[in-house]
Design a protein around this motif. Structure first.
Motif, PDB file in Angstrom:
ATOM      1  N   ASN A 264     -24.148  35.007 -84.179  1.00 17.39           N
ATOM      2  CA  ASN A 264     -23.592  33.665 -84.316  1.00 17.39           C
ATOM      3  C   ASN A 264     -22.491  33.499 -83.265  1.00 17.39           C
ATOM      4  O   ASN A 264     -21.441  34.140 -83.360  1.00 17.39           O
TER       5      ASN A 264
ATOM      6  N   LYS B  11     -20.229  31.452 -82.781  1.00 20.51           N
ATOM      7  CA  LYS B  11     -18.925  30.987 -83.246  1.00 20.51           C
ATOM      8  C   LYS B  11     -18.157  32.059 -84.013  1.00 20.51           C
ATOM      9  O   LYS B  11     -16.967  31.897 -84.276  1.00 20.51           O
ATOM     10  N   THR B  12     -18.851  33.124 -84.461  1.00 21.46           N
ATOM     11  CA  THR B  12     -18.148  34.150 -85.241  1.00 21.46           C
ATOM     12  C   THR B  12     -18.166  35.501 -84.508  1.00 21.46           C
ATOM     13  O   THR B  12     -17.304  35.781 -83.710  1.00 21.46           O
TER      14      THR B  12
ATOM     15  N   ASP C 192     -17.296  28.104 -89.627  1.00 23.67           N
ATOM     16  CA  ASP C 192     -18.191  28.510 -88.539  1.00 23.67           C
ATOM     17  C   ASP C 192     -19.300  29.450 -89.003  1.00 23.67           C
ATOM     18  O   ASP C 192     -20.251  29.703 -88.265  1.00 23.67           O
TER      19      ASP C 192
END
Ligand SMILES: [K+]
Ligand SMILES: [K+]
Lengths: 481, 481
Positions: free
Chosen positions: B288, B290-291, B323
């Motif tokens: 991911n 965003k993480t 997120d």
């Protein structure tokens, strides 16, 4: 392994049919759950094969249905779930529709029969019919109690007898509903043949709690027809109660006092959930312009009860699920998860399971030594079974929801709704299921299968595993809560 | 009502303090749950009043904090939840921060003390310290078993002794953590005074499982500091185990065989959930962007364990919850709902409650007559208590989620997350809570209160209600599943 069975009739008389019969007996007796799983898997594979044929698909030159859609529809049909990945009204040819029509009946009756056979195998002393009747009767001496240590022999003949009882009752109820629906369908301008087909299909789809629609518009076409919708509700309601309750209602409807605790518990919980669900939909949706916002109060009131009925496991809808507020979707999730009555065509953890949990909490709050309902003591070991069923259901829903969410990155509102609908064989959908990629459809199919076959076999498998222990360990108390 | 208590010391010696002591005894004995609710409500009202003062707010000329934010922060502080509707680092004046700092300690110690008092009131024979120790010891004869019919007198002096034990242990652990954190905070360039404040605040916030941040950036400021993050994890982990387990670890860490079943069950379940959670976050979030997408494998691995630790009830985060993929949010929901150990500052239904449910299902599957764990038989009535706690939790979460969804029309992913976080006093948030309208904040505050005080008092209230019944009703068995 078959020696004692064979010994009874003598090895000389052993025929091919006798051998099959013995093998059947052994399978049912040695592992009733494996037997149930085998029966369902076989039915699904046969239905998948038939639905994959180009012959089963409407229109010419389209080729056959993709395997994932044929498989999904087969699972949805045999498990009487009602979720769809194709337009049921237009995708299938008359041959395909016939397979689905027969599949719904076979699936519905199969669940009812298997639930009863499994119930019998793990209990003692009672014959099959007696067993089915027993749960509807209040005489405690006729009802099995305590852990089971022996197994009951189930003969093919007995199973046949039960199948006939279930089939005749099912077809009779379906026929009555079908005849009742005919005028409504004719009034919509369909010719006699198509009206007969639609009525029969709706009657079967409703009583078996499947929820497939034969007409392109679905139940919305009958949105102005209280009679038709009421018949749907009645059929779904009866089907979701289960035969132990239906038989009790038929035989002793004049004297509710003679009903067994199972009947009283099923009816009370069902009606409580039905009213609570309707009130929730009424409160949450009355001013939603996409659902009940434009309807009169009476119509809103009626449709809220229709919606609440269908969460039991019916799966018909007159509004788009995707238009509901998130709050109503969540209420529907909870109602679907609970599902209908035990030994019925409805899915979910079952209303009696929920009732037992609340009876336990109520007994705990009162400090009473035992769970009680309607002047009867509920055996303690039932709670352990109820907890097992709920854990099984929660685990399936959790795992399936995480997988589908990760595959599709869809909103939880919709994923949770469709997954619980699949697990509880309800069939209501936000539209997510039909837009899933093939791997997502297989996950949903697995969810439907485990929700259907799992809850039917789990209780039997667990009850059958009862054994005695010859020593007691020292007791120690952890802190909980 | 106080006659027997008064009688013991003679009416002539009755002083003002004695009267208060007697009134206290009567309240604790007659309704320990009502006593706990009263204590928490009083603490919350005092904190609300103090936080509403203009003096408590940073900056001049801002006026006071709105009542709903002051009330929400007070509930979140006393219930050691850690959810916020204002920026904790900048909103409060030094006076406000002092109130919150003290409030976290009072709330944390209050929960620990009350849990123990309530445990004592409903048990027999054991003194307060003995009771607290008993659960950490394996000697079954020293552990209470069976339904409770008498109540134990709890004297103010005894409560004082317990408070001292809990307070000294709490402050000692917090001091060690604070000293350990100092170098990390100093290394970020803060002066000594501010570093001391931040370290003390973080130590208290972590060990009490609150999750408030004193610095504007929060734990993200220490994202590159494994030492600081590890100290946070350790403090949260210890706090979430509860004192019965901490004492066992301190006294008999060399001989795990002597640990009681409560200690073994808490540790096993906590570690199982910790590892399972970390693996789930690793698998679901590793790509991911965003993480964890941009992190090295080692850092991803470490942060997954950090995240998993904080779901227990810590509530600190180094990534934005909003997120996370929906799948990880759902995994977090489940981990938060379970929460930490009994008689700890963590919330949720508690790890032993979950363990008891699975032990019941396992015993059912094996057909064993009793639940067993680590060579000990778990009393049957514990299951009923566990079911009650889970039903209580599920009901609060369901009702609160439906209300917040209906008020805000927000996505279920976020609402369910923040509601479970509130119920389980975890404090992780998708950001929904701070954007709620005032009425939503009150609903969340109520959820925090019921999650905190409810789970602490429910078990005691239920256990205290035990009574004998002189007649047995006829037994009858409903069908479940
Ligand atoms: K259905
Ligand atoms: K917290």
């Amino acid at each position: 392994m078959t020696s004692n069975t064979v010994g009874r009739r003598g090895p000389a008389r052993r025929s091919w049919l006798g051998g099959l019969r013995d093998a059947f007996d052994v399978l049912v007796k040695s592992s009733p759950s494996r037997f149930a799983i085998l029966v369902f898997a076989t039915l699904i594979l046969i239905t998948t094969a038939l639905l994959s044929l180009p012959l089963a698909r409407a229109g010419s030159g389209n080729g056959g249905t993709p395997l994932y859609d044929a498989f999904f529809t087969a699972v949805s049909t045999i498990c009487v779930t009602g979720l769809t990945t194709v337009d049921m009204a237009t995708h299938w040819s008359p041959f395909g529709n016939t397979i689905i029509f027969i599949g719904m009946n076979v699936g519905g009756m199969g669940v009812l029969t298997l639930a009863s056979i499994l119930g019998l195998v793990v209990s003692r002393r009672l014959g099959l019919r007696a067993k089915l009747m027993a749960a509807s009767d209040t005489n405690p001496s006729r009802v099995h109690a305590g852990p089971v240590s022996e197994r009951q022999a189930v003969r093919l003949g007995e199973v046949g007898g039960l199948l006939v009882t279930v089939a005749v009752s099912t077809l009779a109820i379906e026929a009555v509903v079908m005849i009742g629906m005919m005028p409504s369908v004719l009034a919509k301008g369909y010719d006699f043949g198509l009206s007969l087909w639609y009525s029969a299909y709706y009657a079967v789809s409703a009583f078996t709690n499947t929820g497939f629609n034969p007409n392109p518009l679905g139940p919305v076409e009958f949105f102005d027809d209280y009679w038709f919708q009421s018949l749907m509700m009645l059929a779904v309601f009866l089907g979701s109660l289960g035969f132990p309750v239906i038989f009790a209602l038929l035989r002793t409807w004049k004297s509710p006092r003679r009903w067994g605790v199972h009947v009283k518990l099923t009816l009370t919980t069902t009606i409580a959930l039905w009213v609570a669900g309707a009130v929730a939909f009424l409160v949450l949706e009355y001013n939603n312009p996409k659902t009940y916002g434009g309807l009169s109060f009476v119509k809103t009131f009626y449709e809220a009860f229709f919606m609440s009925t269908m969460t039991r496991s019916g799966g018909f809808s007159t509004i788009e699920m995707a238009d509901l507020y998130g709050s109503s979707l969540l209420v529907t999730d909870m109602l679907m998860f609970v599902g209908g009555g035990s030994a019925s065509t409805a899915g979910g953890i079952k209303v009696t399971t929920l009732a037992v949990l609340f009876l336990a909490a109520y007994a705990e709050a009162r400090g009473a030594p035992a769970m009680e309902a309607f002047g009867r003591r509920i055996p303690r070991d039932i709670l352990r079974l109820a907890v097992s069923v709920v854990l099984w259901g929660a685990t399936i829903v959790a795992v399936s929801t995480v997988i589908i969410t990760q595959i599709t990155k869809s909103a939880l509102d919709f994923v949770l709704f469709d997954v619980i609908s699949a697990f509880a064989t309800c069939g209501l959908s936000t539209g997510l299921t039909e837009s899933l990629p093939p791997e997502g459809k297989y996950v949903m199919a697995a969810t439907m299968f485990m929700g259907r076959v799992g809850t039917v076999t789990l209780a039997a498998a667990l009850a059958a595993a009862q054994k005695r222990q010859l020593f007691r360990r020292p007791e120690e108390r952890p802190i909980v809560g």
